[in-house]
Design an enzyme around this catalytic site. Structure first.
Site, PDB file in Angstrom:
ATOM      1  N   ARG A   1      -4.361  -7.273  -4.287  1.00 35.37           N
ATOM      2  CA  ARG A   1      -5.202  -6.213  -3.704  1.00 35.37           C
ATOM      3  C   ARG A   1      -4.379  -4.953  -3.449  1.00 35.37           C
ATOM      4  O   ARG A   1      -3.639  -4.863  -2.472  1.00 35.37           O
ATOM      5  CB  ARG A   1      -5.806  -6.720  -2.388  1.00 35.37           C
ATOM      6  CG  ARG A   1      -6.679  -5.710  -1.682  1.00 35.37           C
ATOM      7  CD  ARG A   1      -7.993  -5.444  -2.383  1.00 35.37           C
ATOM      8  NE  ARG A   1      -8.841  -6.624  -2.403  1.00 35.37           N
ATOM      9  CZ  ARG A   1      -9.919  -6.756  -3.174  1.00 35.37           C
ATOM     10  NH1 ARG A   1     -10.282  -5.781  -3.988  1.00 35.37           N
ATOM     11  NH2 ARG A   1     -10.628  -7.868  -3.156  1.00 35.37           N
TER      12      ARG A   1
ATOM     13  N   ARG B   1      -5.993  -9.136 -14.804  1.00 38.22           N
ATOM     14  CA  ARG B   1      -5.238  -8.945 -13.550  1.00 38.22           C
ATOM     15  C   ARG B   1      -4.791 -10.264 -12.934  1.00 38.22           C
ATOM     16  O   ARG B   1      -4.094 -10.247 -11.925  1.00 38.22           O
ATOM     17  CB  ARG B   1      -6.094  -8.151 -12.551  1.00 38.22           C
ATOM     18  CG  ARG B   1      -7.402  -8.829 -12.162  1.00 38.22           C
ATOM     19  CD  ARG B   1      -8.194  -7.977 -11.179  1.00 38.22           C
ATOM     20  NE  ARG B   1      -9.479  -8.601 -10.834  1.00 38.22           N
ATOM     21  CZ  ARG B   1     -10.207  -8.286  -9.785  1.00 38.22           C
ATOM     22  NH1 ARG B   1      -9.791  -7.345  -8.958  1.00 38.22           N
ATOM     23  NH2 ARG B   1     -11.362  -8.867  -9.549  1.00 38.22           N
TER      24      ARG B   1
ATOM     25  N   HIS C   1      -7.595   0.386 -12.073  1.00 42.57           N
ATOM     26  CA  HIS C   1      -8.285   0.370 -10.773  1.00 42.57           C
ATOM     27  C   HIS C   1      -7.340   0.836  -9.662  1.00 42.57           C
ATOM     28  O   HIS C   1      -6.993   0.083  -8.749  1.00 42.57           O
ATOM     29  CB  HIS C   1      -8.726  -1.074 -10.543  1.00 42.57           C
ATOM     30  CG  HIS C   1      -9.689  -1.320  -9.429  1.00 42.57           C
ATOM     31  ND1 HIS C   1      -9.533  -0.802  -8.166  1.00 42.57           N
ATOM     32  CD2 HIS C   1     -10.818  -2.054  -9.394  1.00 42.57           C
ATOM     33  CE1 HIS C   1     -10.532  -1.221  -7.409  1.00 42.57           C
ATOM     34  NE2 HIS C   1     -11.329  -1.991  -8.132  1.00 42.57           N
TER      35      HIS C   1
ATOM     36  N   ASP D   1     -19.403   3.500  -3.664  1.00 42.13           N
ATOM     37  CA  ASP D   1     -19.104   2.698  -4.861  1.00 42.13           C
ATOM     38  C   ASP D   1     -19.886   3.305  -6.028  1.00 42.13           C
ATOM     39  O   ASP D   1     -21.066   3.021  -6.204  1.00 42.13           O
ATOM     40  CB  ASP D   1     -19.519   1.230  -4.612  1.00 42.13           C
ATOM     41  CG  ASP D   1     -18.944   0.298  -5.659  1.00 42.13           C
ATOM     42  OD1 ASP D   1     -18.405   0.793  -6.670  1.00 42.13           O
ATOM     43  OD2 ASP D   1     -19.047  -0.927  -5.469  1.00 42.13           O
TER      44      ASP D   1
ATOM     45  N   GLU E   1     -10.656   5.331 -10.137  1.00 41.68           N
ATOM     46  CA  GLU E   1     -10.376   4.467 -11.280  1.00 41.68           C
ATOM     47  C   GLU E   1     -10.762   5.156 -12.591  1.00 41.68           C
ATOM     48  O   GLU E   1     -11.902   5.563 -12.764  1.00 41.68           O
ATOM     49  CB  GLU E   1     -11.173   3.169 -11.139  1.00 41.68           C
ATOM     50  CG  GLU E   1     -11.009   2.525  -9.772  1.00 41.68           C
ATOM     51  CD  GLU E   1     -12.025   1.415  -9.533  1.00 41.68           C
ATOM     52  OE1 GLU E   1     -12.403   0.732 -10.504  1.00 41.68           O
ATOM     53  OE2 GLU E   1     -12.444   1.237  -8.381  1.00 41.68           O
TER      54      GLU E   1
HETATM   55  C1  BG6 Z   1     -14.627  -1.530  -7.719  1.00 43.80           C
HETATM   56  C2  BG6 Z   1     -16.079  -1.839  -7.808  1.00 43.80           C
HETATM   57  O1  BG6 Z   1     -14.182  -1.071  -8.954  1.00 43.80           O
HETATM   58  O2  BG6 Z   1     -13.901  -2.728  -7.386  1.00 43.80           O
HETATM   59  C3  BG6 Z   1     -16.564  -2.447  -6.486  1.00 43.80           C
HETATM   60  O3  BG6 Z   1     -16.795  -0.649  -8.105  1.00 43.80           O
HETATM   61  C4  BG6 Z   1     -15.722  -3.647  -6.130  1.00 43.80           C
HETATM   62  O4  BG6 Z   1     -17.928  -2.811  -6.605  1.00 43.80           O
HETATM   63  C5  BG6 Z   1     -14.258  -3.256  -6.132  1.00 43.80           C
HETATM   64  O5  BG6 Z   1     -16.099  -4.137  -4.860  1.00 43.80           O
HETATM   65  C6  BG6 Z   1     -13.292  -4.406  -5.816  1.00 43.80           C
HETATM   66  O6  BG6 Z   1     -13.524  -5.474  -6.652  1.00 43.80           O
HETATM   67  P1  BG6 Z   1     -12.686  -6.802  -6.481  1.00 43.80           P
HETATM   68  O7  BG6 Z   1     -13.203  -7.755  -7.546  1.00 43.80           O
HETATM   69  O8  BG6 Z   1     -11.245  -6.454  -6.698  1.00 43.80           O
HETATM   70  O9  BG6 Z   1     -12.940  -7.293  -5.074  1.00 43.80           O
END
Ligand code: BG6
Length: 301
Positions: free
Chosen positions: A74, A100, A169, A213, A273
């Site tokens: 994360r 990932r 991302h 979002d 992103e």
């Molecule tokens: C973003 C999405 O790119 O990633 C969101 O637009 C999402 O909807 C976020 O919640 C995080 O995603 P993840 O799978 O890493 O929890």
């Protein structure tokens, strides 16, 4: 897994690139030159840190991030591939693909006196084959220079055309999400992922007082700029091979639902992103390739 010793022997460069074990014992490449420094995790093909000389760290990583096989880290710059968001036809597959959550391989490094770069690759594995039957090759090149350039090249090794979506991302550190704005998207159309993907038009800069979002469309000629007066800097995010830009902040409720995200951490981050999302998905003929890149630049305010 490539050992730290063999990585340093084959791809280490004096004073420029050095490998060491990071959290979870995953190998990490540390890049450094006159322009700054960056750390790239071989797990995920994942940029974890970027700090230009004379600036504060640019990327955000959660204090709750998990560094475990099969989980996504994360923060930093997760590679979202070969689908962005929910799988287009199978709701049982995990969101944002599998790249990932895989250990990549280091395949190259170079430093030419101006830029310093490392290249990682991912080919099909038993884990990916459970979710994606098409043969492929992915290459991620992270280049540290006056800007940070992160380029993801996808090659279709299938005998048939393949359609894929993707994103770099990037999670950015901000002083306080309520005090920053994102410039550069005024007048752009976007799909609101929190409102049934209804198409809307951006009016002025993007500001944050609740969850956001959004998939911004037709952003090929735009850069998004995170303007942060308290940190006295603007972070400009541009793309190559990308026609969509995703902006995300989970705010309180979604932050509380995520196990790897502290309840209050949404205040110090925002995702911008560079993507090929939704209608911007790319179809590759056999042997064809596509490059999606994000370019990150920091300017004092
Ligand atoms: C973003 C999405 O790119 O990633 C969101 O637009 C999402 O909807 C976020 O919640 C995080 O995603 P993840 O799978 O890493 O929890």
């Amino acid at each position: 897994m490539q050992s730290i010793a063999s990585l340093n022997e084959q791809y280490g460069i004096d004073n420029r690139i050095r490998f060491q074990a990071g959290p979870g014992q995953f190998p990490m490449a540390g890049l450094a030159n006159q322009f700054g420094s960056a750390v790239v995790s071989v797990y995920g093909g994942h940029v974890l840190t970027y700090q230009p000389t004379d600036h504060a760290p640019v990327l955000w990583v959660s204090d709750q991030a998990q560094y475990e096989q099969g989980k996504a880290i994360r923060g930093g710059i997760p590679v979202i591939w070969p689908w962005f968001g929910a799988h287009p036809t199978d709701a049982n597959k995990p969101t944002h693909g599998f790249a990932r959550k895989q250990l990549w391989e280091v395949v190259g490094s170079r430093s030419d006196g101006i830029t310093t770069a490392v290249t990682l690759a991912l080919a099909p594995t038993p884990f990916s084959a459970e979710m994606w039957s098409h043969p492929f090759q992915l290459e991620l090149t992270v280049t540290l220079g006056a800007v940070l350039d992160v380029a993801l090249k996808a090659i279709n090794l299938d005998d048939n055309p393949v359609t894929l979506s993707a994103a770099l991302h990037s999670y950015f550190t901000v002083s306080d999400i309520g005090q920053v704005l994102i410039a550069g998207l005024d007048g752009a159309r976007y799909l609101d992922q929190l409102d049934g993907m209804v198409e809307k038009t951006q009016d002025g800069p993007v500001m944050f007082s609740a969850e956001v979002d959004r998939i911004y469309l037709d952003t090929v000629n735009r850069s998004a700029e995170i303007v942060d007066p308290s940190l006295q800097r603007a972070i400009r995010v541009s793309g190559r091979g990308s026609n969509s830009t995703v902006i995300w902040n989970p705010w309180t409720d979604k932050a509380a639902r995520m196990a790897d995200f502290g309840n209050d951490e949404f205040r110090q981050m925002v995702c911008v992103e560079t993507a090929n999302a939704d209608a911007d998905a790319v179809t590759l003929d056999p042997e064809a390739s596509h490059e999606l890149a994000t370019i990150i630049e920091v300017e004092p305010l």
